[in-house]
Structures are given as C-alpha cells and as structure tokens.
Design a protein around this motif. Structure first.
Motif, short mmCIF file in Angstrom:
data_model
loop_
_atom_site.label_atom_id
_atom_site.label_comp_id
_atom_site.label_asym_id
_atom_site.label_seq_id
_atom_site.Cartn_x
_atom_site.Cartn_y
_atom_site.Cartn_z
N UNK A 6 0.84 -1.21 0.01
CA UNK A 6 -0.06 -0.10 0.08
C UNK A 6 0.90 1.27 -0.08
N UNK A 7 0.53 2.12 -0.94
CA UNK A 7 1.29 3.35 -0.98
C UNK A 7 0.56 4.75 -0.32
N UNK A 8 -0.72 4.50 -0.34
CA UNK A 8 -1.50 5.65 0.32
C UNK A 8 -3.15 5.24 0.32
N UNK A 9 -3.75 6.24 1.27
CA UNK A 9 -5.06 5.96 1.34
C UNK A 9 -5.61 7.47 1.33
N UNK A 10 -6.82 7.25 0.36
CA UNK A 10 -7.40 8.60 0.33
C UNK A 10 -9.05 8.07 0.76
N UNK A 11 -8.82 8.54 2.04
CA UNK A 11 -10.13 8.27 3.12
C UNK A 11 -11.46 9.04 2.47
N UNK A 12 -11.16 10.12 2.05
CA UNK A 12 -12.40 11.02 1.47
C UNK A 12 -12.75 10.61 0.27
N UNK A 13 -12.06 9.67 -0.77
CA UNK A 13 -12.30 9.41 -1.92
C UNK A 13 -12.49 7.93 -2.00
N UNK A 14 -12.24 7.48 -0.70
CA UNK A 14 -12.47 5.98 -0.43
C UNK A 14 -11.69 5.14 -1.52
N UNK A 15 -10.32 5.39 -1.77
CA UNK A 15 -9.59 4.66 -2.72
C UNK A 15 -8.30 4.40 -1.88
N UNK A 16 -7.57 3.46 -2.59
CA UNK A 16 -6.33 2.92 -2.03
C UNK A 16 -5.38 3.12 -3.10
N UNK A 17 -4.05 3.59 -3.00
CA UNK A 17 -3.18 3.70 -4.08
C UNK A 17 -1.96 2.59 -3.36
#
Length: 165
Positions: A6-17
């Motif tokens: 996992x490189x990042x979490x966009x909690x607002x957009x509910x996506x994982x990078x």
C-alpha cells in the motif's frame, strides 16, 4: 486477496493507492499491518528480551520458556508495558507457567513508563487490574521506562536494576 504494498489511502475518496500505481475503490477498509513492540532506545532488547510481538517469534520461544519453568530454572519474570496487552499477556503467561511443575516460586514484575497501569482506560478498570496484579503477587513498577535489558537484569532510566531471568 491482492498481495501488494500500500502506498497511500484517500479516505475522502475511499480509494487505495498501491505501490505499483494501481488505485482500488473500497467501501469498508480493514488493514492488518502486523505489529512490533515499541522498544524505544532501550539497549539490549534484541539480544536479551523475548518479544511478544510478532506472535510467531514469541511462539518459537514459548516451548523453551515452559521447559525452563518446569525444570525450576525460571525465578524472576518481568513484562515491560502497562497497557492492555502488557497486563493481559503477563497475567496469561503467569497463569500458564504456574501450571508447570517447579514454577510456583516465580517472582513477577511489570514495568511501565506511565504513572499507573492501563492509563488509557477508565479509573474503575485501572483499579480492578491493579488489584488483580497485587492479588497475584505481581510487583508493578510505574514511571519506570526501560533504558537497557541485560542478560540478567532490566535497568530503568531512573537507575533501578531489576534482576530477571
């Protein structure tokens, strides 16, 4: 199951990078990142302490610890950590080791850098577990951050040298 970093979490957009650039949407996210104890700057931990986490490492040594207790070769045991995990593990280990022949004379210690056990819990819970430790002969050392672990002792930042096995 996607074995990836996992490189990042966009909690607002509910996506994982993911590390490879892939983006994954999610509805509910649960991460199991594993755990290792916070040993701070205490010297000698890797050489002389038995870490409870990660669990597989602890389990590799558990059998040898039981055998040592059964031979009567375990007299002083200390747990570092006065949070829920430290208290629970110490009381569980104590319970199991007391079932071993020759382990009835073990001296028990719990060290925490906090002013009391379970500092993040309600006062009633703190009182119950402080009493449970006292009833079981566990000596609780508060405000005792560990500076070093030696082959036969734990040394606190305040200068206490506590002999342990």
């Amino acid at each position: 199951f996607i074995p990836a970093r996992l490189a990042g979490i966009d909690a607002a957009g509910r996506t994982l990078a993911l590390h490879d650039g892939t983006r994954l949407p999610y509805d509910v996210l649960s991460l199991d990142i594993g755990s290792t104890p916070a040993t701070g700057r205490a010297l000698g931990v890797a050489e002389h302490a038995l870490a409870v986490k990660p669990i597989p490492v602890f389990l590799e040594s558990w059998g040898r610890l039981l055998e040592r207790a059964e031979r009567g070769g375990l007299r002083r045991v200390a747990m570092v950590g006065g949070g829920a995990a430290g208290v629970e593990v110490l009381l569980s280990v104590r319970h199991r080791l007391l079932q071993a022949k020759g382990a009835d004379a073990i001296e028990w210690h719990l060290l925490t850098d906090a002013a009391e056990l379970l500092p993040a819990h309600p006062e009633r819970v703190r009182r119950i577990f402080a009493a449970a430790c006292a009833d079981r002969g566990v000596v609780v050392h508060t405000r005792a951050p560990v500076a070093a672990v030696q082959a036969d002792a734990i040394v606190t930042a305040g200068g206490l040298r506590l002999p342990v096995d």
